[in-house]
Each structure stands twice: as structure tokens, then as C-alpha cells.
Write a protein that holds these residues in place. Structure first.
Motif, PDB file in Angstrom:
ATOM      1  N   MET A   1      35.142  20.543  22.745  1.00  0.00           N
ATOM      2  CA  MET A   1      34.480  21.527  23.492  1.00  0.00           C
ATOM      3  C   MET A   1      35.408  22.985  23.449  1.00  0.00           C
ATOM      4  SD  MET A   1      33.030  21.543  27.365  1.00  0.00           S
ATOM      5  CE  MET A   1      34.047  20.964  28.042  1.00  0.00           C
ATOM      6  N   GLN A   2      35.030  23.787  22.636  1.00  0.00           N
ATOM      7  CA  GLN A   2      35.802  25.358  22.664  1.00  0.00           C
ATOM      8  C   GLN A   2      35.361  25.839  23.862  1.00  0.00           C
ATOM      9  OE1 GLN A   2      34.645  27.289  19.148  1.00  0.00           O
ATOM     10  NE2 GLN A   2      36.296  29.064  19.485  1.00  0.00           N
ATOM     11  N   VAL A   3      36.175  26.607  24.371  1.00  0.00           N
ATOM     12  CA  VAL A   3      36.088  27.538  25.538  1.00  0.00           C
ATOM     13  C   VAL A   3      36.502  29.030  24.997  1.00  0.00           C
ATOM     14  CG1 VAL A   3      36.909  28.163  27.725  1.00  0.00           C
ATOM     15  CG2 VAL A   3      36.409  25.842  27.089  1.00  0.00           C
ATOM     16  N   GLN A   4      35.639  29.868  25.160  1.00  0.00           N
ATOM     17  CA  GLN A   4      36.050  31.385  24.756  1.00  0.00           C
ATOM     18  C   GLN A   4      35.838  32.206  26.160  1.00  0.00           C
ATOM     19  OE1 GLN A   4      33.636  32.748  21.749  1.00  0.00           O
ATOM     20  NE2 GLN A   4      34.201  35.085  22.033  1.00  0.00           N
ATOM     21  N   ILE A   5      37.067  32.958  26.316  1.00  0.00           N
ATOM     22  CA  ILE A   5      37.085  33.815  27.664  1.00  0.00           C
ATOM     23  C   ILE A   5      36.921  35.078  27.394  1.00  0.00           C
ATOM     24  CG2 ILE A   5      38.304  34.140  29.599  1.00  0.00           C
ATOM     25  CD1 ILE A   5      39.479  31.242  29.453  1.00  0.00           C
ATOM     26  N   ASN A   6      35.940  35.888  27.886  1.00  0.00           N
ATOM     27  CA  ASN A   6      35.878  37.364  27.743  1.00  0.00           C
ATOM     28  C   ASN A   6      35.857  38.026  29.075  1.00  0.00           C
ATOM     29  OD1 ASN A   6      35.152  37.104  25.069  1.00  0.00           O
ATOM     30  ND2 ASN A   6      33.450  36.309  25.959  1.00  0.00           N
ATOM     31  N   SER A   7      36.644  39.310  29.218  1.00  0.00           N
ATOM     32  CA  SER A   7      36.660  39.776  30.823  1.00  0.00           C
ATOM     33  C   SER A   7      36.378  41.266  30.527  1.00  0.00           C
ATOM     34  CB  SER A   7      38.088  39.567  31.281  1.00  0.00           C
ATOM     35  OG  SER A   7      38.893  40.017  30.692  1.00  0.00           O
ATOM     36  N   ASP A   8      36.111  41.876  31.528  1.00  0.00           N
ATOM     37  CA  ASP A   8      35.844  43.396  31.404  1.00  0.00           C
ATOM     38  C   ASP A   8      37.151  43.998  31.675  1.00  0.00           C
ATOM     39  OD1 ASP A   8      36.136  43.399  34.220  1.00  0.00           O
ATOM     40  OD2 ASP A   8      34.045  43.967  34.617  1.00  0.00           O
TER      41      ASP A   8
ATOM     42  N   THR B   1      34.676  28.781  39.630  1.00  0.00           N
ATOM     43  CA  THR B   1      34.748  27.296  40.244  1.00  0.00           C
ATOM     44  C   THR B   1      33.146  27.031  40.720  1.00  0.00           C
ATOM     45  OG1 THR B   1      36.905  27.191  41.150  1.00  0.00           O
ATOM     46  CG2 THR B   1      35.252  25.648  42.113  1.00  0.00           C
ATOM     47  N   GLY B   2      32.489  28.104  41.262  1.00  0.00           N
ATOM     48  CA  GLY B   2      31.199  27.903  41.417  1.00  0.00           C
ATOM     49  C   GLY B   2      30.299  27.993  40.468  1.00  0.00           C
ATOM     50  N   ALA B   3      30.386  28.689  39.298  1.00  0.00           N
ATOM     51  CA  ALA B   3      29.757  28.794  38.170  1.00  0.00           C
ATOM     52  C   ALA B   3      29.847  27.201  37.341  1.00  0.00           C
ATOM     53  CB  ALA B   3      30.159  29.806  37.358  1.00  0.00           C
ATOM     54  N   ALA B   4      31.212  26.812  37.412  1.00  0.00           N
ATOM     55  CA  ALA B   4      31.586  25.335  36.751  1.00  0.00           C
ATOM     56  C   ALA B   4      30.287  24.309  37.389  1.00  0.00           C
ATOM     57  CB  ALA B   4      32.884  25.235  36.765  1.00  0.00           C
ATOM     58  N   ASP B   5      30.590  24.544  38.777  1.00  0.00           N
ATOM     59  CA  ASP B   5      29.536  23.314  39.531  1.00  0.00           C
ATOM     60  C   ASP B   5      28.100  23.689  39.106  1.00  0.00           C
ATOM     61  OD1 ASP B   5      31.666  22.616  40.950  1.00  0.00           O
ATOM     62  OD2 ASP B   5      31.470  23.939  42.502  1.00  0.00           O
TER      63      ASP B   5
ATOM     64  N   ARG C   1      40.005  27.280  31.557  1.00  0.00           N
ATOM     65  CA  ARG C   1      39.849  25.876  30.792  1.00  0.00           C
ATOM     66  C   ARG C   1      40.015  24.763  31.576  1.00  0.00           C
ATOM     67  NH1 ARG C   1      43.652  29.154  27.577  1.00  0.00           N
ATOM     68  NH2 ARG C   1      42.468  30.144  26.130  1.00  0.00           N
ATOM     69  N   GLU C   2      41.055  24.795  32.454  1.00  0.00           N
ATOM     70  CA  GLU C   2      41.334  23.563  33.349  1.00  0.00           C
ATOM     71  C   GLU C   2      40.047  23.165  34.278  1.00  0.00           C
ATOM     72  OE1 GLU C   2      42.948  19.863  34.747  1.00  0.00           O
ATOM     73  OE2 GLU C   2      43.763  21.268  32.990  1.00  0.00           O
ATOM     74  N   THR C   3      39.567  24.274  34.881  1.00  0.00           N
ATOM     75  CA  THR C   3      38.400  23.959  35.649  1.00  0.00           C
ATOM     76  C   THR C   3      37.087  23.453  34.959  1.00  0.00           C
ATOM     77  OG1 THR C   3      38.981  25.692  37.514  1.00  0.00           O
ATOM     78  CG2 THR C   3      36.770  25.159  37.219  1.00  0.00           C
ATOM     79  N   LEU C   4      36.784  24.162  33.899  1.00  0.00           N
ATOM     80  CA  LEU C   4      35.696  23.706  32.842  1.00  0.00           C
ATOM     81  C   LEU C   4      35.992  22.557  32.367  1.00  0.00           C
ATOM     82  CD1 LEU C   4      34.953  26.946  31.140  1.00  0.00           C
ATOM     83  CD2 LEU C   4      33.858  25.978  33.002  1.00  0.00           C
ATOM     84  N   HIS C   5      37.362  22.152  31.999  1.00  0.00           N
ATOM     85  CA  HIS C   5      37.380  20.584  31.324  1.00  0.00           C
ATOM     86  C   HIS C   5      37.254  19.719  32.550  1.00  0.00           C
ATOM     87  CE1 HIS C   5      39.218  17.339  29.097  1.00  0.00           C
ATOM     88  NE2 HIS C   5      39.861  17.162  30.013  1.00  0.00           N
ATOM     89  N   THR C   6      37.593  19.974  33.718  1.00  0.00           N
ATOM     90  CA  THR C   6      37.602  18.939  35.128  1.00  0.00           C
ATOM     91  C   THR C   6      36.108  18.857  35.345  1.00  0.00           C
ATOM     92  OG1 THR C   6      39.563  19.696  35.891  1.00  0.00           O
ATOM     93  CG2 THR C   6      38.286  18.722  37.362  1.00  0.00           C
ATOM     94  N   LYS C   7      35.383  19.776  35.340  1.00  0.00           N
ATOM     95  CA  LYS C   7      33.825  19.627  35.874  1.00  0.00           C
ATOM     96  C   LYS C   7      32.718  19.303  34.731  1.00  0.00           C
ATOM     97  CE  LYS C   7      34.447  21.945  39.872  1.00  0.00           C
ATOM     98  NZ  LYS C   7      33.990  21.251  41.145  1.00  0.00           N
TER      99      LYS C   7
END
Length: 128
Positions: free
Chosen positions: A1-8, A85-89, A22-28
Motif C-alpha cells: 500500500m503506497q502512501v502519498q502525502i501532500n500539504s499546503d 488520527t481521526g481521518a484514519a479511524d 505513514r505509521e498511523t495509516l499502517h497501524t489502522k
């Protein structure tokens, strides 16, 4: 599972933040690794640098499951960490539902029809 991070431009996306995401998404979401090819993370500060109060940090997650339309959710919070964290949940619950429905559909498609066969060739017993 690839994770791509973008920010303003209002959120400093350094390696520490990327590792946390990445760690939060992997855990959840690790149990969905076989179903999701990519997750795009969009982090933003909706008020910019002018205000520092309220739930102005936004995390938008867009998951790309195989064989399904993309799933997107948004979470607003006071900090970037809380938003992630809330979004991952939320995404965990949404993917659980979507994958469960897909499994049910596949199970029903492969199951035999349990209706009674037509008895056209057998004579009916007459009652006198």
C-alpha cells in the motif's frame, strides 16, 4: 500500500510528520493492504497562519481500493496529528464496510440457487 502525502503551504511537511502519517495509516489500515493500492493524504490549514484556534486543520484521505471507486473522507481537528488520527479511524470504518459489502456480493454471486426445481415431468397425484 503506497502512501502519498501532500500539504499546503501553511503546514510544514517534514520527515517526522510523514513518518507519523505513514505509521498511523499502517497501524489502522494494515488489514486492507491486499485491497488498497494507494492512499493519498492531503493536509491543510484552512485558516492559514492568521488564526490558531478552532478545528482548522484538515486531513483528507483518498483510498484507491482495487476494483472499486476511490473512497474519500475528511476530518477537521485542532492539530494535524488529531486530524490524521481521526481521518484514519473514519477511513478504517469506511473500508471495513466497503470491503465487507464486496465480499458479500462475491459470496452471493458464487453461491448456488437454493430454489426448488420445477417438477414439470412428474405426474400429480389426484385425490379422490
Amino acid at each position: 500500500m503506497q502512501v502519498q502525502i501532500n500539504s499546503d503551504r501553511n503546514i510544514q511537511a517534514d520527515e517526522r510528520l510523514a513518518e507519523f502519517v505513514r505509521e498511523t495509516l499502517h497501524t489502522k489500515l494494515s488489514r486492507f493492504a491486499d485491497h488498497v493500492t494507494r492512499i493519498e493524504v492531503h493536509l491543510s490549514d484552512e485558516n492559514g497562519s492568521t488564526k490558531h484556534e478552532g478545528n482548522d486543520k484538515r486531513c483528507l484521505l483518498e483510498a484507491r481500493p482495487e476494483g472499486m471507486e476511490p473512497i474519500a473522507i475528511t476530518e477537521h481537528a485542532a492539530t494535524v496529528g488529531q486530524a490524521v488520527t481521526g481521518a484514519a479511524d473514519k477511513l478504517q470504518r469506511k473500508l471495513s464496510s466497503a470491503v465487507g459489502k464486496l465480499r458479500d456480493k462475491q459470496t452471493r454471486a458464487g453461491s448456488p440457487d437454493f430454489s426448488e426445481p420445477a417438477l414439470a415431468d412428474e405426474p400429480l397425484d389426484e385425490v379422490s
